[in-house]
Design an enzyme around this catalytic site. Sequence first.
Site, PDB file in Angstrom:
ATOM      1  CD  GLU A 193      -2.962  -1.238   2.233  1.00 43.70           C
ATOM      2  OE1 GLU A 193      -2.728  -0.626   3.286  1.00 43.70           O
ATOM      3  OE2 GLU A 193      -4.018  -1.863   2.038  1.00 43.70           O
ATOM      4  CD  GLU A 388      -3.339  -6.496   2.773  1.00 43.33           C
ATOM      5  OE1 GLU A 388      -4.230  -5.889   3.402  1.00 43.33           O
ATOM      6  OE2 GLU A 388      -2.137  -6.198   2.843  1.00 43.33           O
TER       7      GLU A 388
END
Length: 496
Positions: A193, A388
């Site tokens: 991220e 994810e």
Amino acid sequence: MESKFPKEFLWGGATAANQIEGAWNIDGKGLSTADVHKFKDITDKSQLNKVHENCDVTDEQIQEALNTDDTEYYPKRHGIDYYHKYKDDIAMFAEMGFKIYRFSIAWSRIYPNGDDKQPNEKGLQFYEDVIHECIKHNIEPLITLSHYEPPLTFCTKYNGWYSRESIEFFSTYVKTLIDRFKGKVKYWVTFNEIDSIIRHPFMTGGLIESRFKPEDFEEVMYQAMHHQFVASAKAIEIIHQEDPKAKVGCMITKLTYYPFSCKPCDVLETQKRMRKVYCFSDTQVFGEYPKYLLKAYENKGFHIKMTDEDLAIMKKNPVDFVSFSYYQTSCVAANPNGLETTAGNTTIGIKNPHLKTSEWGWQIDPTGLRIALVDLYDRYRKPLFIAENGLGAIDTVEADGSIQDDYRIEYMKQHLKAVGQAIHEDGVEVMGYTVWGPIDLLSNSLSQISKRYGMIYVDLDNHGHGTYTRKKKKSFDWYKKVIETNGASLFDEEER
Ligand code: BGP
């Protein structure tokens, strides 16, 4: 029912070192940002929207953390003791049929301070053992090089990713890893991220906000981001040089926004917000800054220092695939006043009246995953990897010891069906899916274990009490069957 997933689809799960390993101060590990993050006991759910407010960790707070060996208030120090239990955990992943296991390497286990001259052999040995354990079970390792845990000294001494030296320190770390693991690891992700540095500057970027003038801080974050972009491109170069068969991806938080209404001003505002999500992957996929981001810098009066050599390295080393996390969607309005908000993954968004939320306020939206896949594929035409996705929920152990997590099964079923449809009907190329936290782990945002994601239960409470024993939840066998049938069971009417 025939499978909608390609034969070689990589089914598996994902974890991060700082949320599972524990062993924070043994075998030569240095401290990382995760080890000084104090536990936030959010029992009052109305406070959830405040979780992401003021996430700075000051020098005073760091000092306070350094003065104690406490693990109750610094729970990432104990994790789920995966450091000592990884063999059993990986065996359970293998029993579920995992084809791939995404995990991260703690930089501070390899270079305890970030700037050390020599790597820590015990840290390298640990990850080598983990990789071998995966290979033994025919599980492909996918390694994230940096997942929320820059070494603490690197942050306090150098101001983390704000310092240009960060690029060299990180490159040395990557070189050490690839020298040791080449030929054994085919898939790599550079920064988890990468966009989160803007929302969580300390955790991701090692930036101690209180050290900077408030009016300069946004520019500081983008400068640090630039260093991460260059470091990521260099990592790709190093990995490809050493191991030409290896594939390296970027990883973004795929925040997906809908206009709150069909008013053109809401649509425009949403488009602007989506560009704030895409600017990170645009840079890493195309190897250059998108014009709209450079324009934004110019309009804000930012002078991000970037050399010609930086830009050349970025251009030369775009990513091989695009990976992302997907948990929820939310809405955007030109005038948000008076609209109800709700929590999301490291964000707060406007509530969508058509969606249900999880116990933690995250809006559940399987169709949004299909939309995200189509959008990303149309934009990049690169293979996608869902790194994810999962449901954080409170699980109850029944009197007979079982854990009936039907809500998790339902969440995963609907999201995976959406993935199957994106592949089969929309023509999207998806390499694999790693469910977040196949084993209960510490929540990133709250450091609580009570926000459980796993198919495997860990006997541990929010204060670090428990036996740490593992137990299968109902979802364990369900996911096993999904993998066994290559996703066909998801669409099996009788199963519903
Ligand atoms: C992602 C992170 C993970 C993870 C997940 C769930 O942003 O990459 O580390 O924790 O979100 O978030 P949380 O743990 O806050 O529920």
